[in-house]
Design an enzyme around this catalytic site. Structure first.
Site, PDB file in Angstrom:
ATOM      1  N   TYR A  94      -6.960   4.311  -3.918  1.00 51.49           N
ATOM      2  CA  TYR A  94      -7.799   3.433  -4.741  1.00 51.49           C
ATOM      3  C   TYR A  94      -8.420   4.230  -5.885  1.00 51.49           C
ATOM      4  CZ  TYR A  94      -7.327   0.039  -0.989  1.00 51.49           C
ATOM      5  OH  TYR A  94      -6.825  -0.838  -0.066  1.00 51.49           O
ATOM      6  N   ASN A 149      -5.888  -9.909  -4.491  1.00 53.11           N
ATOM      7  CA  ASN A 149      -4.570 -10.143  -5.074  1.00 53.11           C
ATOM      8  C   ASN A 149      -3.926 -11.388  -4.459  1.00 53.11           C
ATOM      9  OD1 ASN A 149      -1.895  -9.959  -5.967  1.00 53.11           O
ATOM     10  ND2 ASN A 149      -1.394  -8.318  -4.553  1.00 53.11           N
ATOM     11  N   HIS A 206       0.023  -3.513  -1.094  1.00 53.43           N
ATOM     12  CA  HIS A 206       0.281  -2.736   0.119  1.00 53.43           C
ATOM     13  C   HIS A 206       0.550  -1.268  -0.190  1.00 53.43           C
ATOM     14  CE1 HIS A 206       4.280  -4.135  -1.186  1.00 53.43           C
ATOM     15  NE2 HIS A 206       4.731  -2.991  -0.688  1.00 53.43           N
ATOM     16  N   GLU A 242      10.203   0.009   2.316  1.00 51.30           N
ATOM     17  CA  GLU A 242      10.464   0.520   0.973  1.00 51.30           C
ATOM     18  C   GLU A 242      10.908   1.979   1.005  1.00 51.30           C
ATOM     19  OE1 GLU A 242       7.404  -2.426  -1.439  1.00 51.30           O
ATOM     20  OE2 GLU A 242       6.981  -0.273  -1.398  1.00 51.30           O
TER      21      GLU A 242
END
Length: 177
Positions: free
Chosen positions: A111, A134, A143, A169
């Site tokens: 963040y 979001n 994510h 991913e």
């Protein structure tokens, strides 16, 4: 009087639960999230667009969005990269959400680093709040944001889904590279 926005709602089975996809009449993605958060999605839509300012009806694969998200879950993670998204939010939220789309798949950012990327390095907490608000999960990849210590922190779909998406991913990226 302004005519109500017309939204199309499609549903997609994914390995981590049923996903809801809301698109406008132009085929732009307005919201995406998990079936177990459907009430929250409707709350978001009412908050940003106003009660009575939109109408939702069932739709099948609006503008190819459902197919693209299905391909993402099948391992073609770049299938969602160029999907058109139209979101309502504050100027700060929109800035954060645009920055989220710049995080490469299979990678993460804290963040604090995301706050620095948008030119507001002392706004990590505000970035966290914007990320949590979001409305377009997965496609606007909140994510991919983690705690400064590398820990998986809050995700509207739940930490287990966040973990699954990141692993999905990473595997797809390793296969591709």
């Amino acid at each position: 009087m302004t005519e109500a926005l017309q939204f199309l709602l499609d549903r997609i089975a994914t390995p981590i639960g049923e996903m809801l996809i809301v698109a406008d009449e132009k085929g732009k993605l307005r919201a995406a999230g998990w079936m177990d958060g459907e009430g929250e999605m409707h709350h978001f839509l009412r908050r940003y667009y106003g009660d009575g300012s939109f109408h939702i009806e069932p739709g099948s694969n609006p503008n190819g969005l459902t197919d693209a998200i299905s391909r993402y879950f099948a391992g073609e993670i770049e299938a969602i990269d160029d999907l058109q998204v139209q979101m309502a939010g504050t100027p700060f939220q929109l800035k954060v959400w645009r920055a989220l789309r710049e995080i490469p798949s299979g990678t993460t950012v804290s963040y604090g680093k995301l706050a620095a990327r948008i030119g507001q390095p002392k706004s990590a907490r505000a970035v966290g709040l914007a990320t949590g608000a979001n409305p377009v999960g997965v496609v606007v990849p909140c994510h991919r944001v983690i705690g400064s210590d590398g820990s998986l922190t809050g995700y509207g779909g739940g930490i287990e889904r966040k973990r699954w998406l990141l692993e999905h991913e990473r595997r797809a990226r390793q296969t591709r590279d």
